[in-house]
Design an enzyme around this catalytic site. Structure first.
Site, PDB file in Angstrom:
ATOM      1  N   GLU A 175       0.810  -1.217   0.000  1.00  0.00           N
ATOM      2  CA  GLU A 175       0.000   0.000   0.000  1.00  0.00           C
ATOM      3  C   GLU A 175       0.845   1.270   0.000  1.00  0.00           C
ATOM      4  O   GLU A 175       0.362   2.346  -0.356  1.00  0.00           O
ATOM      5  CB  GLU A 175      -0.940   0.002   1.210  1.00  0.00           C
ATOM      6  CG  GLU A 175      -2.038  -1.039   1.152  1.00  0.00           C
ATOM      7  CD  GLU A 175      -3.092  -0.740   0.091  1.00  0.00           C
ATOM      8  OE1 GLU A 175      -3.071   0.358  -0.488  1.00  0.00           O
ATOM      9  OE2 GLU A 175      -3.931  -1.616  -0.164  1.00  0.00           O
ATOM     10  N   GLU A 195       7.416 -21.387   8.739  1.00  0.00           N
ATOM     11  CA  GLU A 195       7.515 -20.504   9.899  1.00  0.00           C
ATOM     12  C   GLU A 195       8.305 -21.136  11.043  1.00  0.00           C
ATOM     13  O   GLU A 195       8.705 -20.446  11.981  1.00  0.00           O
ATOM     14  CB  GLU A 195       6.131 -20.094  10.388  1.00  0.00           C
ATOM     15  CG  GLU A 195       5.322 -21.182  11.057  1.00  0.00           C
ATOM     16  CD  GLU A 195       4.008 -20.646  11.602  1.00  0.00           C
ATOM     17  OE1 GLU A 195       3.882 -20.599  12.842  1.00  0.00           O
ATOM     18  OE2 GLU A 195       3.123 -20.273  10.807  1.00  0.00           O
TER      19      GLU A 195
END
Length: 296
Positions: free
Chosen positions: A84, A115
């Protein structure tokens, strides 16, 4: 390091103990009530958030990058915030990066074991050629994700600024980062589903980190996003309106300035307020490192 079952984010919320028996209207009300707690949980961490921004700003001014590191929901939120920044603040895509454990495909599909690796986070930062000029934000709702721990440890070795964002107290990643942010909105309505309150809390904090950093490096004039890139019809309209708001000119004049400035909002604003041509306005902005107030 705490066992995952001991974490607040994994505990059961008494208010939703009979979630599967509740009416739709009651669940909607409950979720709204729980979400209202998120902003309250952030308030005690405002000083830490301010300290984090104070690390990020000089990194960006020195030509460094803001790099978000996370897995699962936390990683996706980092990627979102980074993405963004490009249309909102006109940043180079390399300036703010969101890295998720398991790579791009992990945005939509779980990547088994990514992860859980202590080395993968460091490897991903090495691939980015991390330097001491960069700032790394490790995001983990649990506060104990190995991928993030490995990334922060490597960032410390390189000398980069390090910030952690967790949704549990006494998080493991807090012990590694230079600035630790611990937002604890409490147990989720759906036990362990940290895409809910924890995810909302992370998003709100990331909004602060990126937005305030961009304000402080000159991407904003007053409260206007003057580095917006007019890449579609909506953004062209917004860009012209920003010129109107920043300078007080009418819509027709703003349109003329926009075209004369080569569709660059900052240049148009300096042209209007300093009463100079496009070339002079552009030169002033160059000398002022893109800061409109300094260019004026």
């Amino acid at each position: 390091m705490k066992n995952i079952n001991q974490l607040t984010t994994e505990s059961r919320n008494p208010a939703s103990a009979h979630l599967d028996e509740m009416s739709i209207a009651d669940i909607v009300t409950l979720m709204n009530q729980e979400d209202a707690k998120v902003s309250q949980s952030i308030q005690p961490q405002l000083p830490a958030i301010a300290q984090a921004v104070a690390l990020i700003v000089p990194a960006l001014k020195a030509g460094g990058r803001l790099i978000y590191m996370g897995a699962g929901t936390s990683g996706r939120l980092g990627v979102l915030d980074a993405a963004e920044c490009v249309p909102t603040f006109g940043t180079d895509p390399a300036m703010v990066r969101g890295i998720i454990a398991g790579g791009q495909k992990a945005m939509t599909v779980a990547v088994e074991g990514a992860e859980d690796s202590l080395t993968l986070g460091a490897a991903d930062l090495k691939a980015l050629q991390l330097t001491a000029h960069d700032a790394v934000v490790g995001i983990a709702a649990s506060g104990r994700t190995p991928y993030v721990i490995g990334a922060l440890n490597y960032a410390n070795e390189v000398g980069a600024a390090t910030i952690s964002l967790a949704c549990n107290d006494h998080a493991a990643i807090s012990d590694i980062a230079q600035v630790a942010i611990e937002v604890t909105p409490g147990p989720e309505v759906l036990s362990g589903s940290t895409r809910l309150k924890a995810g909302t809390a992370e998003k709100m904090v990331l909004n602060m980190l990126s937005t305030i950093s961009m304000v402080k490096i000159g991407k904003v004039y007053h409260n206007l996003m003057v580095d917006v890139k007019p890449t579609n019809e909506k953004l062209v309209i917004r860009a012209k309106h920003i010129i109107e708001l920043a300078t007080g000119v009418d819509a027709t004049t703003a349109d003329t300035l926009f075209e004369s400035a080569g569709h660059d909002v900052k240049t148009a604003i300096v042209m209007a307020l300093a009463q100079v041509d496009a070339t002079t306005a552009h030169d002033r902005l160059e000398k002022a490192d893109g800061v409109v107030r300094d260019a004026l």
